[in-house]
Design a protein around this motif. Sequence first.
Motif, mmCIF file in Angstrom:
data_model
loop_
_atom_site.group_PDB
_atom_site.id
_atom_site.type_symbol
_atom_site.label_atom_id
_atom_site.label_comp_id
_atom_site.label_asym_id
_atom_site.label_seq_id
_atom_site.Cartn_x
_atom_site.Cartn_y
_atom_site.Cartn_z
ATOM 1 N N GLY A 293 0.804 -1.204 0.000
ATOM 2 C CA GLY A 293 0.000 0.000 0.000
ATOM 3 C C GLY A 293 0.837 1.254 0.000
ATOM 4 N N VAL A 294 0.151 2.382 0.231
ATOM 5 C CA VAL A 294 0.786 3.693 0.299
ATOM 6 C C VAL A 294 0.743 4.162 1.739
ATOM 7 C CG1 VAL A 294 0.665 6.099 -0.449
ATOM 8 C CG2 VAL A 294 0.121 4.257 -2.058
ATOM 9 N N LYS A 295 1.871 4.595 2.249
ATOM 10 C CA LYS A 295 1.933 5.059 3.635
ATOM 11 C C LYS A 295 1.285 6.432 3.745
ATOM 12 C CE LYS A 295 5.077 6.003 7.463
ATOM 13 N NZ LYS A 295 6.481 6.026 7.926
ATOM 14 N N MET A 296 0.184 6.499 4.515
ATOM 15 C CA MET A 296 -0.514 7.763 4.732
ATOM 16 C C MET A 296 -0.373 8.240 6.170
ATOM 17 S SD MET A 296 -1.759 8.349 1.721
ATOM 18 C CE MET A 296 -3.006 9.621 1.964
ATOM 19 N N ASN A 297 -0.098 7.302 7.073
ATOM 20 C CA ASN A 297 0.062 7.649 8.489
ATOM 21 C C ASN A 297 0.912 6.587 9.162
ATOM 22 O OD1 ASN A 297 -1.731 5.413 9.050
ATOM 23 N ND2 ASN A 297 -3.419 6.776 8.524
ATOM 24 N N SER A 298 1.017 6.650 10.481
ATOM 25 C CA SER A 298 1.899 5.756 11.230
ATOM 26 C C SER A 298 1.399 4.319 11.295
ATOM 27 C CB SER A 298 2.077 6.284 12.662
ATOM 28 O OG SER A 298 0.824 6.388 13.318
ATOM 29 N N GLU A 299 0.164 4.079 10.841
ATOM 30 C CA GLU A 299 -0.378 2.727 10.908
ATOM 31 C C GLU A 299 0.306 1.783 9.917
ATOM 32 O OE1 GLU A 299 -4.573 2.808 10.475
ATOM 33 O OE2 GLU A 299 -4.921 4.077 12.238
ATOM 34 N N LEU A 300 0.908 2.338 8.869
ATOM 35 C CA LEU A 300 1.603 1.526 7.875
ATOM 36 C C LEU A 300 3.082 1.878 7.922
ATOM 37 C CD1 LEU A 300 1.232 -0.595 5.695
ATOM 38 C CD2 LEU A 300 0.817 1.244 4.052
#
Length: 237
Positions: A10-17
């Motif tokens: 996926g694409v990192k959008m926040n700290s969850e990934l």
Amino acid sequence: MKTVFTTQEGVKMNSELDFGSTANIKNEFHFLMTTYETQFDEEFDYFYRITDDGYIQLASSYCNDKLEIKTQYKLQFDTKKEDLIYVVHQLIEANHFYTGYPTLKDSVIFTQLEFDTIISDIKNPKIIEKAKATQKITPLITFLEQQQLHPKPTGFNENSWTANCPSGGNHFIQVVTTNDQWGCGYCKRKGGKEELEKWLQERKSIEDQKRLTTMVKELDKGSIQTKKTLKWWLKRY
């Protein structure tokens, strides 16, 4: 052996990934391109890495700052260029609403036409969906317009909109017109038109209290001293 920190895609959008640090693998990345981004045409450098366990990663650096992995996917095409086009497409599509569409400065792999094709492939379907959305103006969208919260179709689908957050913060609320519901993950508020009206009234009460406090302080000095305070008082009462 070059491996990934996590098998998530996926694409990192926040700290969850979290795709892991590049501190010890920075030399494994290869330069891909430099783009102009944001309204100030700032330069961002992009690099890619292909791992031995079958993943392609895209990382970026701004002003020679630390390299950060932004997106990661399993290899799925016959050529490296096809996989790079895919991950760049995914990254731009995920971020364009917040940062706009980048323009290409230079690349060692993409031609200008290939990069422009990525952008048009993202834009064209969204133009169609935005047009569909504007043909279905619901009561919530009308109310948002009346409150000058500037609702806009996102282009993700014909029922997806955003609007300025009533909090006044520099972020958006998400709106779904299939059921006229909205939500703000940042403020942790959600609901329909009734809940939005209530929130707006809360915000107005808070703002009125602040302005009333300012006016009292000005009156203590002899009179209302600013046009802004006087305009609010006359308009409010």
